[in-house]
Scaffold this motif. Structure first.
Motif, short mmCIF file in Angstrom:
data_model
loop_
_atom_site.label_atom_id
_atom_site.label_comp_id
_atom_site.label_asym_id
_atom_site.label_seq_id
_atom_site.Cartn_x
_atom_site.Cartn_y
_atom_site.Cartn_z
N GLU A 13 28.73 -68.75 34.82
CA GLU A 13 27.86 -68.09 33.85
C GLU A 13 26.40 -68.21 34.25
O GLU A 13 25.62 -67.27 34.12
CB GLU A 13 28.08 -68.66 32.44
CG GLU A 13 29.43 -68.36 31.84
CD GLU A 13 30.53 -69.33 32.29
OE1 GLU A 13 30.26 -70.23 33.11
OE2 GLU A 13 31.67 -69.16 31.84
N THR A 16 25.69 -65.87 37.14
CA THR A 16 25.62 -64.50 36.64
C THR A 16 24.28 -64.25 35.96
O THR A 16 23.64 -63.22 36.17
CB THR A 16 26.77 -64.22 35.66
OG1 THR A 16 28.00 -64.42 36.34
CG2 THR A 16 26.71 -62.80 35.09
N SER A 17 23.84 -65.21 35.15
CA SER A 17 22.56 -65.08 34.46
C SER A 17 21.41 -65.00 35.46
O SER A 17 20.50 -64.17 35.31
CB SER A 17 22.35 -66.26 33.51
OG SER A 17 21.13 -66.14 32.83
N SER A 19 21.61 -63.93 38.52
CA SER A 19 21.73 -62.62 39.19
C SER A 19 21.10 -61.54 38.32
O SER A 19 20.41 -60.65 38.83
CB SER A 19 23.18 -62.29 39.48
OG SER A 19 23.71 -63.20 40.41
N ASP A 20 21.34 -61.60 37.01
CA ASP A 20 20.76 -60.62 36.09
C ASP A 20 19.24 -60.73 36.07
O ASP A 20 18.53 -59.72 36.06
CB ASP A 20 21.30 -60.82 34.67
CG ASP A 20 22.77 -60.43 34.55
OD1 ASP A 20 23.27 -59.70 35.43
OD2 ASP A 20 23.42 -60.88 33.57
N ILE A 21 18.76 -61.96 36.08
CA ILE A 21 17.30 -62.16 36.11
C ILE A 21 16.72 -61.56 37.39
O ILE A 21 15.75 -60.81 37.34
CB ILE A 21 16.96 -63.67 36.00
CG1 ILE A 21 17.26 -64.18 34.59
CG2 ILE A 21 15.49 -63.92 36.35
CD1 ILE A 21 17.19 -65.69 34.44
N ARG A 23 17.88 -59.27 39.30
CA ARG A 23 18.02 -57.82 39.31
C ARG A 23 16.89 -57.16 38.50
O ARG A 23 16.47 -56.04 38.80
CB ARG A 23 19.38 -57.44 38.74
CG ARG A 23 19.74 -56.00 38.89
CD ARG A 23 21.17 -55.62 38.46
NE ARG A 23 21.86 -56.51 37.55
CZ ARG A 23 22.76 -57.47 37.92
NH1 ARG A 23 23.04 -57.65 39.18
NH2 ARG A 23 23.34 -58.22 37.01
N ASN A 24 16.38 -57.87 37.49
CA ASN A 24 15.35 -57.30 36.62
C ASN A 24 13.93 -57.72 37.00
O ASN A 24 12.98 -57.31 36.32
CB ASN A 24 15.65 -57.68 35.17
CG ASN A 24 16.88 -56.98 34.66
OD1 ASN A 24 17.01 -55.78 34.80
ND2 ASN A 24 17.80 -57.74 34.08
N LEU A 118 11.80 -62.24 30.32
CA LEU A 118 12.91 -61.91 31.20
C LEU A 118 14.00 -62.99 31.14
O LEU A 118 15.18 -62.68 31.01
CB LEU A 118 12.41 -61.75 32.65
CG LEU A 118 13.43 -61.44 33.72
CD1 LEU A 118 14.14 -60.12 33.46
CD2 LEU A 118 12.76 -61.43 35.08
N ASN A 122 17.90 -62.73 29.32
CA ASN A 122 19.10 -62.98 30.13
C ASN A 122 19.83 -64.26 29.74
O ASN A 122 20.97 -64.45 30.17
CB ASN A 122 18.75 -62.96 31.61
CG ASN A 122 18.49 -61.56 32.09
OD1 ASN A 122 19.41 -60.79 32.26
ND2 ASN A 122 17.23 -61.22 32.26
N GLN A 123 19.24 -65.12 28.96
CA GLN A 123 19.94 -66.30 28.47
C GLN A 123 20.94 -65.91 27.40
O GLN A 123 21.95 -66.57 27.22
CB GLN A 123 18.97 -67.32 27.90
CG GLN A 123 18.25 -68.13 28.94
CD GLN A 123 17.26 -69.10 28.32
OE1 GLN A 123 16.79 -68.92 27.21
NE2 GLN A 123 16.94 -70.13 29.07
N VAL A 125 22.69 -63.18 27.31
CA VAL A 125 23.72 -62.24 27.79
C VAL A 125 25.03 -62.95 27.97
O VAL A 125 25.14 -64.06 28.33
CB VAL A 125 23.26 -61.58 29.12
CG1 VAL A 125 24.37 -60.74 29.70
CG2 VAL A 125 22.02 -60.75 28.88
#
Length: 125
Positions: A13, A16-17, A19-21, A23-24, A118, A122-123, A125
């Motif tokens: 998790e 993944t978090s 990676s989302d950060i 990406r943004n 940001l 993402n935390q 998600v």
């Protein structure tokens, strides 16, 4: 047999978090640059020595890339930057230099606010 046993989980998790950060990040950078550009333009317009208003009206900013923007001032700007002294309560004639100093001092707070947002988004998600 151990008295206390703790299972550590959540690595997937967290990755993944992150990676989302990541990406943004480009969108966050663009928002930071845009806010700094807008602040610079507002500051420069408030600091410029106005006689006819042509120099003030020529101050514009545009975002070029997610990591760069350009703020321009035409007309008498180059002469104002070279003039010694000040223009009363507005400060020195060097309004672009003064604006650079003001915005540079505020950049750490602008960056922190956008990156905190940001991370916060993402935390959850």
């Amino acid at each position: 047999m151990p008295f206390i046993s703790i299972n550590v989980t959540g690595l997937t998790e967290s990755i993944t978090s992150l990676s989302d950060i990541m990406r943004n990040v480009p969108q966050a950078n663009k928002a930071i640059i845009q806010e700094a550009t807008d602040l610079f333009v507002r500051t420069a317009k408030s600091k410029v020595h106005v006689i006819t208003g042509k120099t003030k009206n020529s101050i514009r900013g545009q975002t070029v890339t997610p990591n760069q923007s350009i703020v321009e001032a035409q007309w008498g700007a180059k002469f104002e930057e070279k003039r010694p002294g000040s223009k009363g309560s507005l400060g020195p004639h060097k309004f672009m230099t003064e604006s650079t100093n003001i915005v540079s001092a505020k950049m750490p707070d602008i960056i922190k606010r956008h990156y905190d947002q940001l991370i916060r988004i993402n935390q959850n998600v």
